[in-house]
Motif scaffolding. Structure first.
Motif, PDB file in Angstrom:
ATOM      1  N   GLN A   1     -21.626  -5.878  -2.684  1.00 57.42           N
ATOM      2  CA  GLN A   1     -21.705  -6.823  -3.932  1.00 57.42           C
ATOM      3  C   GLN A   1     -21.393  -6.143  -5.121  1.00 57.42           C
ATOM      4  O   GLN A   1     -20.610  -6.424  -6.183  1.00 57.42           O
ATOM      5  CB  GLN A   1     -22.699  -7.686  -4.020  1.00 57.42           C
ATOM      6  CG  GLN A   1     -22.776  -8.893  -3.174  1.00 57.42           C
ATOM      7  CD  GLN A   1     -24.129  -9.573  -3.349  1.00 57.42           C
ATOM      8  OE1 GLN A   1     -25.394  -9.288  -3.758  1.00 57.42           O
ATOM      9  NE2 GLN A   1     -24.182 -10.911  -3.422  1.00 57.42           N
TER      10      GLN A   1
ATOM     11  N   ALA B   1     -18.261  -6.206  -7.715  1.00 54.90           N
ATOM     12  CA  ALA B   1     -18.446  -6.510  -9.270  1.00 54.90           C
ATOM     13  C   ALA B   1     -17.906  -5.748 -10.246  1.00 54.90           C
ATOM     14  O   ALA B   1     -17.273  -5.939 -10.849  1.00 54.90           O
ATOM     15  CB  ALA B   1     -20.119  -6.708  -9.412  1.00 54.90           C
TER      16      ALA B   1
ATOM     17  N   ILE C   1     -18.410 -13.702 -14.326  1.00 53.82           N
ATOM     18  CA  ILE C   1     -18.377 -12.481 -12.875  1.00 53.82           C
ATOM     19  C   ILE C   1     -19.916 -12.681 -12.294  1.00 53.82           C
ATOM     20  O   ILE C   1     -20.049 -12.869 -11.145  1.00 53.82           O
ATOM     21  CB  ILE C   1     -18.095 -11.391 -13.451  1.00 53.82           C
ATOM     22  CG1 ILE C   1     -16.801 -11.474 -13.821  1.00 53.82           C
ATOM     23  CG2 ILE C   1     -18.345 -10.065 -12.080  1.00 53.82           C
ATOM     24  CD1 ILE C   1     -16.253 -10.012 -14.409  1.00 53.82           C
TER      25      ILE C   1
END
Length: 330
Positions: free
Chosen positions: A135, A139, A167
Motif C-alpha cells: 500500500q 501510495a 488518495i
C-alpha cells in the motif's frame, strides 16, 4: 402391505437416525473456524500490540542522505520548497529539516485493529505487513503521479490537500469500490490465488494484487483511468507486453497518455540479503523515478526509502507499528 427390509438397509437407517444433520455439522465447522480466526487475531494483538519505546534515529550531519532520488547534504543549497516540520527542529541543520519535511510527507500505512470484519479478522496485526508495505509503495506512486515528487504535506494549496485526501480514501480499511486499495480489497482479490486473511503474503504475491487492484479501479474511478501497474516476470520486462498494456489503456481513455508503475519481484540472497547487491540497491534509491523497495524477511516486511552511510546499517525505512486507527474521515 409391509415388505421385509434387508439387514444392510436397516443398519443404514439406524445409523442415519443417530447421525447429526449435515447442516448442523457445517455450522459446527464454521463456528470452529470463526473461533480459530478470532483466537489468532487475539494472539497477534497480544504479541505485536505492545507499545515499545523506539529510539529516535540520529543522522550524521556530515554524510549525505539519499531518499527516493532526493539528495540532502550540509553542503547542498537549501530547497526553495522548505517547509516547517511539525516538531521542534529549530536546532537541526537546514538540510536535515528539509529531509524531515520530505520524509514526514510520505504516506504511512500500518497495522490496524477494529476495522470491519474480514473472514473473522478485525486486525491485520502479525500477517498484513507485506500488504501494508505494498500500500505504501503504491501510495507514494500516486502522490508522485498526482502531486509531484516535490509535494510536501504542510503549507500546500487547497487543491493539493483535496487530492491528498482523495488518495488516502482509496486506502481506507473497508470493502468498497470507493476504496480499491484497502486491505479488504486486496485480500478479496487474493482469494482466487489461494490466499486468505490471516495468511502472510510475499512480495511477488502483493505485486500482482496491486496490479489487479489498479486494473479493476481504472474501470470505475475516473482519476485512475490513465494509470497501470506492470509486474516483471522472472525479473524480465517484456517490451511487447508493456506496449500492449499502454496501448490498450490509452485507447480506452480517449488517447490520453498512461502512467506506469514497474514492479520487479526478485530474491536477493538465501537466508539473508547478499552484500553484493548493496551498491545496486543504493543506486536505485538515488534515481528520480524510484518509488522505493518493499520486502525484508518472511513475516517481517519494510518499505525502504533511502539510505545514509553504509546501506547495511543506516537505511531509512518506514517500519510496521501498531495503530488503533481504522477509519479515516477526510
Amino acid at each position: 402391505m409391509a415388505t421385509e427390509k434387508g439387514v444392510d438397509e436397516e443398519e443404514s437407517e439406524l445409523e442415519g437416525s443417530y447421525r447429526p444433520d449435515v447442516r448442523h455439522r457445517r455450522a459446527l465447522v464454521e463456528g470452529n473456524g470463526r473461533f480459530k480466526t478470532k483466537a489468532m487475531s487475539l494472539w497477534n494483538n497480544l504479541r505485536n500490540g505492545w507499545v515499545i519505546p523506539v529510539k529516535l534515529t540520529v543522522f550524521n550531519h556530515e554524510e549525505p542522505i539519499w531518499m527516493l532520488g532526493a539528495y540532502y547534504h550540509s553542503k547542498s543549497r537549501p530547497r526553495s520548497s522548505q517547509v516547517d516540520y511539525p516538531d521542534d527542529r529549530s536546532n537541526e541543520p537546514p538540510h536535515i529539516r528539509d529531509f524531515l519535511a520530505d520524509f514526514s510527507s510520505r504516506l504511512w500505512m500500518t497495522y490496524r485493529r477494529g476495522f470491519p470484519e474480514m473472514a473473522g479478522m478485525i486486525s491485520d496485526c502479525g500477517w498484513g505487513c507485506m500488504l501494508r508495505s505494498g500500500q505504501m509503495i503504491l501510495a507514494q506512486t500516486l502522490v508522485c503521479h498526482f502531486l509531484g515528487r516535490g509535494w510536501r504535506q504542510y503549507r500546500q494549496p487547497t487543491e493539493n490537500s483535496k487530492r491528498e485526501r482523495q488518495i488516502l480514501r482509496w486506502f481506507s480499511d473497508t470493502l468498497s469500490d470507493h476504496c480499491p486499495f484497502s486491505i479488504h480489497g486486496l485480500v478479496e482479490l487474493s482469494i482466487p490465488r489461494g490466499r486468505r486473511a490471516g495468511q502472510w503474503y510475499g512480495p511477488s504475491q502483493v505485486s500482482y494484487l496491486l496490479r489487479d487492484a489498479v486494473e479493476k479501479a481504472s474501470r470505475k474511478i475516473r482519476g485512475l483511468q490513465n494509470f497501470r501497474v506492470y509486474v516483471a516476470q522472472d525479473c524480465t520486462v517484456y517490451k511487447a507486453d508493456v506496449f500492449d498494456m499502454l496501448t490498450a489503456a490509452e485507447e480506452s481513455n480517449g488517447g490520453r497518455e498512461c502512467a506506469l508503475l514497474f514492479l520487479v519481484p526478485v530474491r536477493l540472497g538465501g537466508e539473508q540479503l547478499n552484500h553484493i547487491y548493496f551498491p545496486c540497491l543504493q543506486g536505485l534509491l538515488t534515481l528520480d523515478y524510484c518509488v522505493g523497495i518493499i520486502g525484508g524477511r518472511p513475516k517481517h516486511s519494510l518499505y525502504f526509502l533511502g539510505w545514509q552511510g553504509e546501506c547495511s546499517k543506516d537505511t531509512v525505512s518506514l517500519r510496521m507499528a501498531f495503530s488503533n486507527l481504522h477509519d479515516l474521515t477526510l
